[in-house]
Motif scaffolding. Structure first.
Motif, PDB file in Angstrom:
ATOM      1  N   GLU A  79       0.734  -1.283   0.043  1.00 47.97           N
ATOM      2  CA  GLU A  79       0.212  -0.092   0.086  1.00 47.97           C
ATOM      3  C   GLU A  79       0.994   1.187   0.029  1.00 47.97           C
ATOM      4  O   GLU A  79       0.406   2.098  -0.806  1.00 47.97           O
ATOM      5  N   ASN A  80       1.944   1.558   0.769  1.00 50.73           N
ATOM      6  CA  ASN A  80       2.882   2.321   0.875  1.00 50.73           C
ATOM      7  C   ASN A  80       3.459   2.488  -0.342  1.00 50.73           C
ATOM      8  O   ASN A  80       3.819   3.702  -0.966  1.00 50.73           O
ATOM      9  N   VAL A  81       4.060   1.499  -0.805  1.00 52.59           N
ATOM     10  CA  VAL A  81       4.648   1.726  -2.366  1.00 52.59           C
ATOM     11  C   VAL A  81       3.699   2.221  -3.389  1.00 52.59           C
ATOM     12  O   VAL A  81       4.239   3.111  -3.990  1.00 52.59           O
ATOM     13  N   MET A  82       2.515   1.896  -3.402  1.00 55.50           N
ATOM     14  CA  MET A  82       1.525   2.162  -4.346  1.00 55.50           C
ATOM     15  C   MET A  82       1.404   3.762  -4.173  1.00 55.50           C
ATOM     16  O   MET A  82       1.122   4.551  -5.015  1.00 55.50           O
ATOM     17  N   ARG A  88       3.871  10.556  -6.430  1.00 52.78           N
ATOM     18  CA  ARG A  88       4.834  10.849  -7.268  1.00 52.78           C
ATOM     19  C   ARG A  88       4.292  11.540  -8.670  1.00 52.78           C
ATOM     20  O   ARG A  88       5.120  12.317  -9.097  1.00 52.78           O
ATOM     21  N   HIS A  89       3.315  10.962  -9.188  1.00 52.06           N
ATOM     22  CA  HIS A  89       2.634  11.414 -10.209  1.00 52.06           C
ATOM     23  C   HIS A  89       1.393  12.449  -9.855  1.00 52.06           C
ATOM     24  O   HIS A  89       0.733  12.720 -10.694  1.00 52.06           O
ATOM     25  N   GLY A  90       1.438  12.974  -8.800  1.00 54.70           N
ATOM     26  CA  GLY A  90       0.270  14.055  -8.441  1.00 54.70           C
ATOM     27  C   GLY A  90      -1.033  13.446  -8.357  1.00 54.70           C
ATOM     28  O   GLY A  90      -2.014  14.269  -8.349  1.00 54.70           O
ATOM     29  N   LEU A  97       3.725  11.903  -0.265  1.00 62.95           N
ATOM     30  CA  LEU A  97       4.076  11.240   0.995  1.00 62.95           C
ATOM     31  C   LEU A  97       5.242  11.799   1.688  1.00 62.95           C
ATOM     32  O   LEU A  97       6.066  12.182   0.978  1.00 62.95           O
ATOM     33  N   VAL A  98       5.205  12.178   2.873  1.00 64.55           N
ATOM     34  CA  VAL A  98       6.182  12.851   3.589  1.00 64.55           C
ATOM     35  C   VAL A  98       6.933  11.605   4.219  1.00 64.55           C
ATOM     36  O   VAL A  98       8.377  11.988   4.089  1.00 64.55           O
ATOM     37  N   SER A  99       6.511  10.820   4.955  1.00 66.56           N
ATOM     38  CA  SER A  99       7.238   9.743   5.520  1.00 66.56           C
ATOM     39  C   SER A  99       6.480   8.520   5.862  1.00 66.56           C
ATOM     40  O   SER A  99       5.221   8.625   5.822  1.00 66.56           O
ATOM     41  N   THR A 100       7.131   7.442   6.208  1.00 63.73           N
ATOM     42  CA  THR A 100       6.357   6.270   6.539  1.00 63.73           C
ATOM     43  C   THR A 100       6.927   5.978   8.111  1.00 63.73           C
ATOM     44  O   THR A 100       8.171   6.170   8.087  1.00 63.73           O
ATOM     45  N   PHE A 101       6.470   5.171   8.727  1.00 58.57           N
ATOM     46  CA  PHE A 101       6.789   4.782  10.112  1.00 58.57           C
ATOM     47  C   PHE A 101       6.107   3.376  10.303  1.00 58.57           C
ATOM     48  O   PHE A 101       5.156   2.891   9.695  1.00 58.57           O
ATOM     49  N   ASP A 102       6.849   2.459  11.396  1.00 63.50           N
ATOM     50  CA  ASP A 102       6.130   1.250  11.213  1.00 63.50           C
ATOM     51  C   ASP A 102       4.720   1.364  11.845  1.00 63.50           C
ATOM     52  O   ASP A 102       4.398   2.136  13.034  1.00 63.50           O
ATOM     53  N   GLY A 103       3.689   1.158  11.075  1.00 63.94           N
ATOM     54  CA  GLY A 103       2.584   1.279  11.660  1.00 63.94           C
ATOM     55  C   GLY A 103       1.455   2.265  10.941  1.00 63.94           C
ATOM     56  O   GLY A 103       0.487   2.591  11.449  1.00 63.94           O
ATOM     57  N   GLY A 104       2.375   3.009   9.982  1.00 68.48           N
ATOM     58  CA  GLY A 104       1.409   4.151   9.427  1.00 68.48           C
ATOM     59  C   GLY A 104       2.380   4.960   8.445  1.00 68.48           C
ATOM     60  O   GLY A 104       3.456   4.613   7.929  1.00 68.48           O
TER      61      GLY A 104
END
Length: 78
Positions: free
Chosen positions: A50-53, A59-61, A66-73
């Motif tokens: 989900e995060n990769v998508m 990236r394509h607007g 996406l600011v950041s990812t963290f464990d669990g969100g």
């Protein structure tokens, strides 16, 4: 003491279907959506995919930044 412009507030928003959502506001006016993923065992989401998508869409607007990812969100632009 820190810079007052760096102060933040975190406000819980109405719950999403599977996530807890928060508005992270900085004193200087920046706002972000903090998404804490749900962990209900009945939900079979692959959060890594989900995060990769989401990053690709961002990236394509097509999705917020996406600011950041963290464990669990993740943290998204408002």
């Amino acid at each position: 003491m820190g810079n007052p412009e760096d102060e933040c507030t975190l406000t819980r928003l109405a719950a999403g279907n599977t996530n807890r959502l928060y508005c992270l506001s900085r004193a200087r006016g920046d706002r972000y959506l903090v998404r804490e993923f749900g962990t209900q065992p009945a939900l079979k989401f692959d959060r890594q995919t989900e995060n990769v998508m989401f990053e690709r869409l961002s990236r394509h607007g097509v999705a917020p930044p996406l600011v950041s990812t963290f464990d669990g969100g993740r943290i998204e632009g408002w």
